[in-house]
Design an enzyme around this catalytic site. Sequence first.
Site, PDB file in Angstrom:
ATOM      1  N   ARG A 279      11.375  24.835 -38.881  1.00  0.00           N
ATOM      2  CA  ARG A 279      11.341  23.383 -39.051  1.00  0.00           C
ATOM      3  C   ARG A 279       9.917  22.883 -38.873  1.00  0.00           C
ATOM      4  NH1 ARG A 279      16.261  21.030 -39.035  1.00  0.00           N
ATOM      5  NH2 ARG A 279      15.537  19.101 -38.058  1.00  0.00           N
ATOM      6  N   HIS A 451      33.526  37.205  -7.072  1.00  0.00           N
ATOM      7  CA  HIS A 451      34.107  38.388  -7.711  1.00  0.00           C
ATOM      8  C   HIS A 451      35.515  38.089  -8.183  1.00  0.00           C
ATOM      9  CE1 HIS A 451      35.003  42.540  -8.612  1.00  0.00           C
ATOM     10  NE2 HIS A 451      36.157  42.383  -7.961  1.00  0.00           N
TER      11      HIS A 451
HETATM   12  C1  LIG Z   1      21.369  24.058 -37.040  1.00  0.00           C
HETATM   13  C2  LIG Z   1      20.584  23.756 -35.792  1.00  0.00           C
HETATM   14  C3  LIG Z   1      21.048  24.198 -34.568  1.00  0.00           C
HETATM   15  C4  LIG Z   1      20.341  23.905 -33.404  1.00  0.00           C
HETATM   16  N1  LIG Z   1      20.827  24.360 -32.214  1.00  0.00           N
HETATM   17  C5  LIG Z   1      20.153  24.082 -31.077  1.00  0.00           C
HETATM   18  C6  LIG Z   1      20.666  24.497 -29.817  1.00  0.00           C
HETATM   19  O1  LIG Z   1      21.733  25.107 -29.732  1.00  0.00           O
HETATM   20  N2  LIG Z   1      19.960  24.178 -28.710  1.00  0.00           N
HETATM   21  C7  LIG Z   1      18.767  23.503 -28.759  1.00  0.00           C
HETATM   22  O2  LIG Z   1      18.163  23.255 -27.720  1.00  0.00           O
HETATM   23  N3  LIG Z   1      18.258  23.107 -29.933  1.00  0.00           N
HETATM   24  C8  LIG Z   1      18.923  23.369 -31.091  1.00  0.00           C
HETATM   25  N4  LIG Z   1      18.427  22.926 -32.279  1.00  0.00           N
HETATM   26  C9  LIG Z   1      17.148  22.182 -32.275  1.00  0.00           C
HETATM   27  C10 LIG Z   1      17.378  20.732 -31.841  1.00  0.00           C
HETATM   28  O3  LIG Z   1      18.278  20.122 -32.722  1.00  0.00           O
HETATM   29  C11 LIG Z   1      16.058  19.984 -31.816  1.00  0.00           C
HETATM   30  O4  LIG Z   1      15.138  20.668 -31.004  1.00  0.00           O
HETATM   31  C12 LIG Z   1      16.247  18.583 -31.253  1.00  0.00           C
HETATM   32  O5  LIG Z   1      17.162  17.846 -32.027  1.00  0.00           O
HETATM   33  C13 LIG Z   1      14.907  17.835 -31.217  1.00  0.00           C
HETATM   34  O6  LIG Z   1      15.107  16.582 -30.654  1.00  0.00           O
HETATM   35  P1  LIG Z   1      14.170  15.349 -31.028  1.00  0.00           P
HETATM   36  O7  LIG Z   1      14.729  14.189 -30.288  1.00  0.00           O
HETATM   37  O8  LIG Z   1      12.754  15.715 -30.827  1.00  0.00           O
HETATM   38  O9  LIG Z   1      14.345  15.140 -32.604  1.00  0.00           O
HETATM   39  P2  LIG Z   1      15.626  14.870 -33.516  1.00  0.00           P
HETATM   40  O10 LIG Z   1      16.849  15.338 -32.872  1.00  0.00           O
HETATM   41  O11 LIG Z   1      15.269  15.410 -34.844  1.00  0.00           O
HETATM   42  O12 LIG Z   1      15.718  13.292 -33.583  1.00  0.00           O
HETATM   43  C14 LIG Z   1      14.727  12.517 -34.174  1.00  0.00           C
HETATM   44  C15 LIG Z   1      15.328  11.180 -34.563  1.00  0.00           C
HETATM   45  O13 LIG Z   1      14.271  10.301 -34.942  1.00  0.00           O
HETATM   46  C16 LIG Z   1      14.712   9.514 -36.030  1.00  0.00           C
HETATM   47  N5  LIG Z   1      13.508   9.022 -36.722  1.00  0.00           N
HETATM   48  C17 LIG Z   1      12.463   9.750 -37.186  1.00  0.00           C
HETATM   49  N6  LIG Z   1      11.500   8.935 -37.666  1.00  0.00           N
HETATM   50  C18 LIG Z   1      11.964   7.679 -37.509  1.00  0.00           C
HETATM   51  C19 LIG Z   1      11.429   6.395 -37.800  1.00  0.00           C
HETATM   52  N7  LIG Z   1      10.181   6.258 -38.296  1.00  0.00           N
HETATM   53  N8  LIG Z   1      12.183   5.311 -37.543  1.00  0.00           N
HETATM   54  C20 LIG Z   1      13.433   5.432 -37.014  1.00  0.00           C
HETATM   55  N9  LIG Z   1      13.974   6.614 -36.688  1.00  0.00           N
HETATM   56  C21 LIG Z   1      13.254   7.716 -36.926  1.00  0.00           C
HETATM   57  C22 LIG Z   1      15.558  10.455 -36.860  1.00  0.00           C
HETATM   58  O14 LIG Z   1      16.460   9.701 -37.654  1.00  0.00           O
HETATM   59  C23 LIG Z   1      16.273  11.255 -35.763  1.00  0.00           C
HETATM   60  O15 LIG Z   1      17.495  10.650 -35.428  1.00  0.00           O
HETATM   61  C24 LIG Z   1      19.120  23.165 -33.466  1.00  0.00           C
HETATM   62  C25 LIG Z   1      18.669  22.696 -34.694  1.00  0.00           C
HETATM   63  C26 LIG Z   1      19.383  22.977 -35.852  1.00  0.00           C
HETATM   64  C27 LIG Z   1      18.878  22.448 -37.153  1.00  0.00           C
END
Ligand SMILES: Cc1cc2nc3c(=O)[nH]c(=O)nc-3n(C[C@H](O)[C@H](O)[C@H](O)COP(=O)(O)OP(=O)(O)OC[C@H]3O[C@@H](n4cnc5c(N)ncnc54)[C@H](O)[C@@H]3O)c2cc1C
Length: 475
Positions: A279, A451
């Site tokens: 990603r 256990h």
């Molecule tokens: C299939 C899959 C399985 C995964 N499994 C795991 C797992 O088991 N355990 C784990 O720890 N991680 C897992 N991950 C990774 C995890 O999903 C990410 O690390 C995590 O979601 C990151 O969190 P974040 O808040 O940084 O970003 P995100 O969850 O991507 O959230 C970002 C948010 O910001 C919003 N956004 C962006 N720009 C703007 C803007 N300009 N205005 C308004 N809104 C905006 C987006 O709409 C989104 O809702 C997985 C990922 C995938 C794809």
Amino acid sequence: MSKKYDVVVIGAGPAGYIAAIRAAQHGLKTACIDEWQNRDGKYAFGGTCLNAGCIPSKALLESSELYHRAQHEFKKHGISTGDVNMDIAGMQKRRAGIVRQLTGGIAGLFKANKVDGLVGHGKLLTDRQVEFTPVDGEPEIIDAKHVILASGSAPIELPFAKFDGVDIVDSWDALEFDAIPERMGVIGAGVIGLELGSVWARLGSKVTILEAMGDFLFMADRDVASVAGKDFKKQGLDIRLGAKVTSATVTDGVVTVAYDDAQGSQRIEVDKLVVAVGRRPYTDGLFSEDSGIATDGRGFIEVDDECRTRVKEVYAIGDCVRGPMLAHKGSEEGVMVADLIAGELAEVNYNVIPSVIYTAPEIAWVGKTEAEVQQSGRPYKTGSFPFAASGRAKAMEQTTGMVKVIAAEDDDEILGVHIVGPMAGELIGEAVLALEFSASTEDIQRTIHAHPSLSEAVHEAALAADKRALNYMNR
Ligand SMILES: Cc1cc2nc3c(=O)[nH]c(=O)nc-3n(C[C@H](O)[C@H](O)[C@H](O)COP(=O)(O)OP(=O)(O)OC[C@H]3O[C@@H](n4cnc5c(N)ncnc54)[C@H](O)[C@@H]3O)c2cc1C
């Protein structure tokens, strides 16, 4: 007059929504902006993790695992079921229901904590002004004393295997298939590729995973990777290492994937191709050019150890900044930043972030691998305990795998714990706490473990580091 907030968070994934709640708990007037829209057209908080990542993938892993066990393990327990059938629509309905409940739960938490959840696009301008464009309205300007950018990440697209949403898809699409593909190809044998490959293979797909690297799970400890690799092969996952994909073309719903490996040029045909090669930070339209925010060569927002950007009182957290792309890493950064804004001391211990792969067997680790410890030059010792010698694992009919503990030879400090086996993702919690408290193997050795429990394997591996294992022969 523009709206005023103490804290505006852009992004309501696990990094942003946690930061917003924590900030509000400090008594700061807080808003959290998000524009995530699900396939049903509904807007939802929770980001990638809740809508298209961690949670839906675990829902499908659980369903497919139960299906697999009903077919292959129930007999051993004396349970006869007749034909076991999988209703994909039913499975997907359950997944969607879990996602709906949890994302709706965030809206509830926002209300309870007095966070203003704003649905629409957020953009950082200069002087901590945020332009908020509601999904159904005109842009407005919000003045913020502090801004937290938490915009997350997006799947990397390969120029020679572009997503078309039908035949060549990303991980989100692969979580929402409405039928079992007869043949499924996956590019990338990382965490997401292995989890998605496992789901559809257990449901009956013939899954081929193409991985460019020559080493399987290069980031994991070699002993753990070796046990997992052998078991995945036994399960029928066809993982081809050193396979560099060069093209993917679709003809009449069949994807022909060409790749080069040590033997030369190869090709396979599949019905769905999932591209899971990692990603990239997602920052599209997140800040104006004159905002002062800088990104590095790979697109990550530049921050220091406390997630401060170059702009005063503007922070960035989660997948859009350096470090592992994991939900719990982003959430902890969210807590840290909110505490710092509230004037408290706070930090994230980046050396103690657990990694989990939710395959069967599960894989989990924290701290250094044996190769990393070796490289550091510090004398060390290791202790392992196989689940085959665990009474609880036998009762569960899940004896594949082991726990491995690596500790310093001089002061016995635990440097890394690596688990492959049943519930590894839960067992790793004890190891994370041990590393956080700089525990020694003796600390775990002298801690009473119930256990029969899987956690006894952690206890025995710690004992084995000093050749004191009690339920296994010491080596
Ligand atoms: C299939 C899959 C399985 C995964 N499994 C795991 C797992 O088991 N355990 C784990 O720890 N991680 C897992 N991950 C990774 C995890 O999903 C990410 O690390 C995590 O979601 C990151 O969190 P974040 O808040 O940084 O970003 P995100 O969850 O991507 O959230 C970002 C948010 O910001 C919003 N956004 C962006 N720009 C703007 C803007 N300009 N205005 C308004 N809104 C905006 C987006 O709409 C989104 O809702 C997985 C990922 C995938 C794809």
